[in-house]
Structure formats: C-alpha cells, structure tokens
Design a protein around this motif. Structure first.
Motif, PDB file in Angstrom:
ATOM      1  N   GLY A 146       9.938 -67.710 -19.752  1.00  0.00           N
ATOM      2  CA  GLY A 146      11.259 -67.536 -19.168  1.00  0.00           C
ATOM      3  C   GLY A 146      12.461 -68.230 -20.016  1.00  0.00           C
ATOM      4  O   GLY A 146      13.604 -67.987 -19.510  1.00  0.00           O
ATOM      5  N   ALA A 147      12.213 -68.915 -21.131  1.00  0.00           N
ATOM      6  CA  ALA A 147      13.311 -69.528 -21.672  1.00  0.00           C
ATOM      7  C   ALA A 147      13.337 -68.946 -23.196  1.00  0.00           C
ATOM      8  O   ALA A 147      12.472 -68.337 -23.932  1.00  0.00           O
ATOM      9  CB  ALA A 147      12.962 -71.029 -22.064  1.00  0.00           C
ATOM     10  N   LEU A 148      14.696 -68.723 -23.491  1.00  0.00           N
ATOM     11  CA  LEU A 148      14.949 -67.953 -24.917  1.00  0.00           C
ATOM     12  C   LEU A 148      14.371 -69.330 -26.010  1.00  0.00           C
ATOM     13  O   LEU A 148      14.949 -70.464 -25.919  1.00  0.00           O
ATOM     14  CB  LEU A 148      16.422 -67.943 -25.202  1.00  0.00           C
ATOM     15  CG  LEU A 148      16.645 -67.367 -26.442  1.00  0.00           C
ATOM     16  CD1 LEU A 148      16.061 -66.064 -26.770  1.00  0.00           C
ATOM     17  CD2 LEU A 148      18.127 -67.621 -26.725  1.00  0.00           C
ATOM     18  N   ARG A 149      13.423 -68.805 -26.776  1.00  0.00           N
ATOM     19  CA  ARG A 149      13.029 -70.103 -28.043  1.00  0.00           C
ATOM     20  C   ARG A 149      13.709 -69.513 -29.192  1.00  0.00           C
ATOM     21  O   ARG A 149      13.873 -70.738 -30.027  1.00  0.00           O
ATOM     22  CB  ARG A 149      11.485 -69.827 -27.924  1.00  0.00           C
ATOM     23  CG  ARG A 149      10.984 -69.823 -26.733  1.00  0.00           C
ATOM     24  CD  ARG A 149      11.113 -71.394 -26.203  1.00  0.00           C
ATOM     25  NE  ARG A 149      10.337 -71.401 -24.823  1.00  0.00           N
ATOM     26  CZ  ARG A 149      10.007 -72.455 -24.333  1.00  0.00           C
ATOM     27  NH1 ARG A 149      10.202 -73.673 -24.894  1.00  0.00           N
ATOM     28  NH2 ARG A 149       9.255 -72.509 -23.233  1.00  0.00           N
ATOM     29  N   ALA A 150      13.936 -68.310 -29.491  1.00  0.00           N
ATOM     30  CA  ALA A 150      14.489 -68.079 -30.905  1.00  0.00           C
ATOM     31  C   ALA A 150      15.008 -66.515 -30.872  1.00  0.00           C
ATOM     32  O   ALA A 150      14.888 -65.925 -29.902  1.00  0.00           O
ATOM     33  CB  ALA A 150      13.353 -67.998 -31.732  1.00  0.00           C
ATOM     34  N   VAL A 151      15.488 -66.139 -32.040  1.00  0.00           N
ATOM     35  CA  VAL A 151      15.667 -64.766 -32.218  1.00  0.00           C
ATOM     36  C   VAL A 151      14.864 -64.296 -33.344  1.00  0.00           C
ATOM     37  O   VAL A 151      14.901 -65.280 -34.406  1.00  0.00           O
ATOM     38  CB  VAL A 151      17.137 -64.273 -32.306  1.00  0.00           C
ATOM     39  CG1 VAL A 151      17.754 -64.664 -30.753  1.00  0.00           C
ATOM     40  CG2 VAL A 151      18.084 -64.939 -33.457  1.00  0.00           C
ATOM     41  N   PHE A 152      14.477 -63.159 -33.442  1.00  0.00           N
ATOM     42  CA  PHE A 152      13.808 -62.631 -34.936  1.00  0.00           C
ATOM     43  C   PHE A 152      14.850 -61.742 -35.430  1.00  0.00           C
ATOM     44  O   PHE A 152      15.292 -60.700 -34.850  1.00  0.00           O
ATOM     45  CB  PHE A 152      12.336 -62.058 -34.501  1.00  0.00           C
ATOM     46  CG  PHE A 152      11.770 -61.572 -35.753  1.00  0.00           C
ATOM     47  CD1 PHE A 152      11.582 -62.619 -36.668  1.00  0.00           C
ATOM     48  CD2 PHE A 152      11.550 -59.985 -35.929  1.00  0.00           C
ATOM     49  CE1 PHE A 152      10.839 -61.950 -37.850  1.00  0.00           C
ATOM     50  CE2 PHE A 152      10.836 -59.730 -37.066  1.00  0.00           C
ATOM     51  CZ  PHE A 152      10.469 -60.740 -38.040  1.00  0.00           C
ATOM     52  N   ASP A 153      15.150 -61.980 -36.581  1.00  0.00           N
ATOM     53  CA  ASP A 153      16.465 -61.329 -37.386  1.00  0.00           C
ATOM     54  C   ASP A 153      15.914 -60.619 -38.398  1.00  0.00           C
ATOM     55  O   ASP A 153      15.121 -60.994 -39.373  1.00  0.00           O
ATOM     56  CB  ASP A 153      17.439 -62.445 -37.919  1.00  0.00           C
ATOM     57  CG  ASP A 153      18.577 -61.702 -38.497  1.00  0.00           C
ATOM     58  OD1 ASP A 153      18.857 -60.885 -38.256  1.00  0.00           O
ATOM     59  OD2 ASP A 153      19.317 -62.565 -39.263  1.00  0.00           O
ATOM     60  N   LEU A 154      16.246 -59.281 -38.401  1.00  0.00           N
ATOM     61  CA  LEU A 154      15.801 -58.382 -39.719  1.00  0.00           C
ATOM     62  C   LEU A 154      17.158 -57.707 -40.162  1.00  0.00           C
ATOM     63  O   LEU A 154      17.876 -57.163 -39.642  1.00  0.00           O
ATOM     64  CB  LEU A 154      14.718 -57.358 -39.055  1.00  0.00           C
ATOM     65  CG  LEU A 154      13.617 -57.672 -38.757  1.00  0.00           C
ATOM     66  CD1 LEU A 154      13.388 -56.872 -37.279  1.00  0.00           C
ATOM     67  CD2 LEU A 154      12.545 -57.940 -39.543  1.00  0.00           C
ATOM     68  N   ASP A 155      17.292 -57.819 -41.703  1.00  0.00           N
ATOM     69  CA  ASP A 155      18.355 -57.298 -42.291  1.00  0.00           C
ATOM     70  C   ASP A 155      17.719 -56.489 -43.424  1.00  0.00           C
ATOM     71  O   ASP A 155      16.784 -56.494 -44.212  1.00  0.00           O
ATOM     72  CB  ASP A 155      19.025 -58.629 -43.140  1.00  0.00           C
ATOM     73  CG  ASP A 155      19.697 -59.623 -42.140  1.00  0.00           C
ATOM     74  OD1 ASP A 155      19.804 -59.143 -40.883  1.00  0.00           O
ATOM     75  OD2 ASP A 155      20.271 -60.635 -42.607  1.00  0.00           O
TER      76      ASP A 155
END
Length: 171
Positions: free
Chosen positions: A133-142
């Motif tokens: 239920g908690a935001l831990r990270a974001v996964f970013d792709l460029d």
C-alpha cells in the motif's frame, strides 16, 4: 546463478511487443528467483530491462526518500549519470509519484516541468512501484525516440514490476 537474457526484445509490431513482454516477465521471474533483497533486485531488473529492451537511453529507479516522503532519490539504474533528487512536484517522475499513476509521455519537451537529465531523451514512461500500500519507488524509462512508448509497453512493464514487487522484501 545461470541466466541468459535474450539479446534484444522484438518491438516491431503490437503482436511482437506482447510476446516480448511475456518473455520479459518470464526473465524477471527467473532473474529474481531466490533473491529478496530490494537493492539487488532493483539493480538486476534495471540491467535486464536496459539490455533487453531496444531504443532506451535510461532505465532505473527513483526511490521515495525515507527522510522526506515528498522527494525521490536516485536508485539503481542503467544509463548516463542522472538527476539525484526529484521533488514530487516536478517532472514526469514527480507526477508519477504524486498521482501513483503511470505516466506515458510521447514528447518530454511538451511536458510542463520536465526535468532534462539527458538532453537526448525525447519520450518517457514512468511507473509507480507500490508495495504494501506504500509508494516505494518509480521505475523510469527514457528513449531518444519520440513517442517510443505506448499502452502495450506500459502494461508489459507493469506486469514485470508486479513480479518484482511480490518477490522483494521492502522493509
């Protein structure tokens, strides 16, 4: 550990993309089997994606800062040197963290408040990483290609990230 990822996944058609994401999901499961450490799993996943998915110039994680829950801090990644801290109020990664919704941006230069860590980046896909239920990270792709990402990419990465979340100890 014995693990051989495919060279580059085929993203030339919608059908090929779907099949490639099935392969990526299977590779993610195999790669993370028996390992639950968060940093190890995030690093391995970023390396797998960066080396298997064509036309990326960056793939990695921004972690929620444990000292400031409105800021992301650079985590495991592959690519050029990156921005270290991103407030939830700025950029595509910040928007993803703030809303907990996938951000699919065809032209980063048209995104209000875009943070240009690499001027070569033209499009971006950012997915929230939520565990317990908690935001831990974001996964970013460029990508250096405009409009590189679509809904098939978003769904494929979401499926792979679901395995990552389930197979990782976040405490």
């Amino acid at each position: 550990m014995s693990f051989e990822p495919t060279p580059l996944l085929d993203m030339t058609s919608p059908e090929a993309k779907r099949a490639s994401y099935d392969t990526l999901v299977a590779q993610t499961q195999a790669l993370l089997h028996g390992e639950r450490d968060a940093i190890a799993n995030l690093a391995q996943f970023a390396a797998l994606v960066f080396n298997a998915v064509p036309t990326l110039n960056w793939a990695g994680f921004y972690l929620v800062n444990p000292k400031n829950d409105q800021e992301l801090v650079l985590g495991p990644f592959q690519g050029k040197v990156a921005c270290v801290r991103i407030p939830f109020s700025r950029g595509v990664c910040g928007a993803c963290a703030r809303t907990r919704e996938i951000q699919l941006v065809e032209d980063v230069h048209a995104f209000p408040g875009h943070i240009a860590c690499d001027a070569a980046s033209r499009s971006e896909l950012v997915l929230p990483v939520v565990a317990g239920g908690a935001l831990r990270a974001v996964f970013d792709l460029d990508s250096p290609e405009p409009a590189r990402f679509d809904a098939i990419d978003a769904e494929g990465f979401r499926r792979a990230l679901d395995l990552l979340v389930a197979g990782t100890d976040w405490a």
